[in-house]
Design an enzyme around this catalytic site. Sequence first.
Site, PDB file in Angstrom:
ATOM      1  N   GLU A 218       0.834  -1.349   0.018  1.00 13.31           N
ATOM      2  CA  GLU A 218      -0.109  -0.187  -0.064  1.00 13.31           C
ATOM      3  C   GLU A 218       0.782   1.174  -0.004  1.00 13.31           C
ATOM      4  OE1 GLU A 218      -1.876   3.176   0.506  1.00 13.31           O
ATOM      5  OE2 GLU A 218      -1.751   2.602   2.766  1.00 13.31           O
TER       6      GLU A 218
ATOM      7  N   CYS B 186      -2.240   8.977   3.700  1.00 13.42           N
ATOM      8  CA  CYS B 186      -2.111   8.681   2.180  1.00 13.42           C
ATOM      9  C   CYS B 186      -3.668   8.805   1.820  1.00 13.42           C
ATOM     10  CB  CYS B 186      -1.964   7.168   1.964  1.00 13.42           C
ATOM     11  SG  CYS B 186      -2.755   5.861   2.818  1.00 13.42           S
TER      12      CYS B 186
END
Length: 515
Positions: A286, A320
């Site tokens: 990720e 993020c």
Amino acid sequence: MVQPYTHEPFTDFSVEENKRAYKEALDYVKSQLGKEYPLIINGEKVTTDEKIVSVNPADTDITIGTVSKANQDHAETAMEAAEAAFKSWSKWDPEARANVLFRAAAIIRRRKHEFSAWMTYEIGKPWKEADADTAEGIDFLEYYARQMVELKPGIPINSRSIEHNQFRYIPLGPGLTISPWNLPFAIMCGTTVGPMVAGNTVMLKPASNTPVIAYKLMEVLIESGMPKGVINYIPGSGSAIGDYLVDHPKTRWINFTGSKEVGTRIYERAAKIQPGQHHLKRTAIEMGGKDTIIVDNEADLDLAAESILYSAYGFSGQKCSACSRAVVHEEVYDEVLEKVRTLTENVSVGNPEKDSTYMGPVKDQEAYDKIMEYMEVGKQEARLVIGGEGDDNTGFFIQPTIFADAAPDSRIMQEEIFGPVVAFAKAKDFDEMIEIANNTEYGLTGAVISNNRAHLEQAREEFHVGNLYFNRGCTAAIVGYQPFGGFNMSGTDAKAGGPDYLLHFMQPKTITDQF
């Protein structure tokens, strides 16, 4: 069948009792600062000469803890311990493995404010952000434990009169978790205990900014009955031990959360077959995002402004999933921009130990310098509306910042800044909004604020992100409710907190018993 899990509630700090309890936790953790922490390999504490020093980003004179730093010899010993522990841990009944997580969740729930307070000191999380981080970690423990119990019997498949067929899952083996600093408990916990409860053994390399909170999880897991060698705590540098373990022929899987630069490098290295390697390595990676909130001309503009605010400035924009781009219809552009500017004026920036602080520091000098460089880029590319300033005299504080009239292809609209900066762009219609929202290499989160159902349905199909939200912000996914992960250069979309997450760390086996 285990009962479905309802996520850990967030603490209401408007309640005086809760406020007092958090202050007590801060006082307790403050009394524990400055201690030394060893590696934990095969259940044994290992002290090294070389150290990682964790400092408070809100006050760099305060040392959170001094942590032993692993080298390649320690990494190899950890691999040997993980390989040995796998032989027995993988044979444990899945419900017994799950019980370790259930007990750990119960312990942390009783010490919730203490864990949150560690993050307030170690990475500068304000109360609300730290509380949500701890709650998410508890959620991961509970959710993955329940998922493992459900996967225990396997998946029903067809059998014939002459045979009985089974389809069940078995663990892969030893693997490596490299966790980030921005959700230093939640993501670190989830990316470690998910593979673990599936029957794998783990080498945990936490972020160098936040090794102490990771050590606190280790203490709880050991207290909860985790056997020696199942998780080996080995903080260290990526170049020294990260590459070594990614390349190691006995590493079966790599679970990484972090930057695109490091993630793509791991992905490439993991694909190479090393001498003595007899398997293909699994990767769950990720990376970053350049996340957009779309506001059309039929939106609730107050809701839009509030959604942009908390998505852009929660934890100083160091998520993020943070909103770093707002794409607004030209008819309401000026009004939305003004509403967000007015809200931003009231954002309190300061020491996160204070309950009134909305936004604390960024993580360290490197992050501060990078974000301030982007401020200069933004001033060249767009119009500075508010913010653009910082102060790193005692900590790493940056004012929440808005740039307006940004071109869709500008750097501040394309590159991940990872700080409290949001750029506004204007669009003439919904098709152009979708086009701008999709024009980055990332595809993590996005949101659409609109009362036009046709626009929402168009976005459902055309807005290319892993997590898409309607009429709310683009951050704050909840385990089991909004499984999290992104498309394109945001990663492999492993969907943390989702029903198939554990399958990334297991392999299916078909067994036929013919009569």
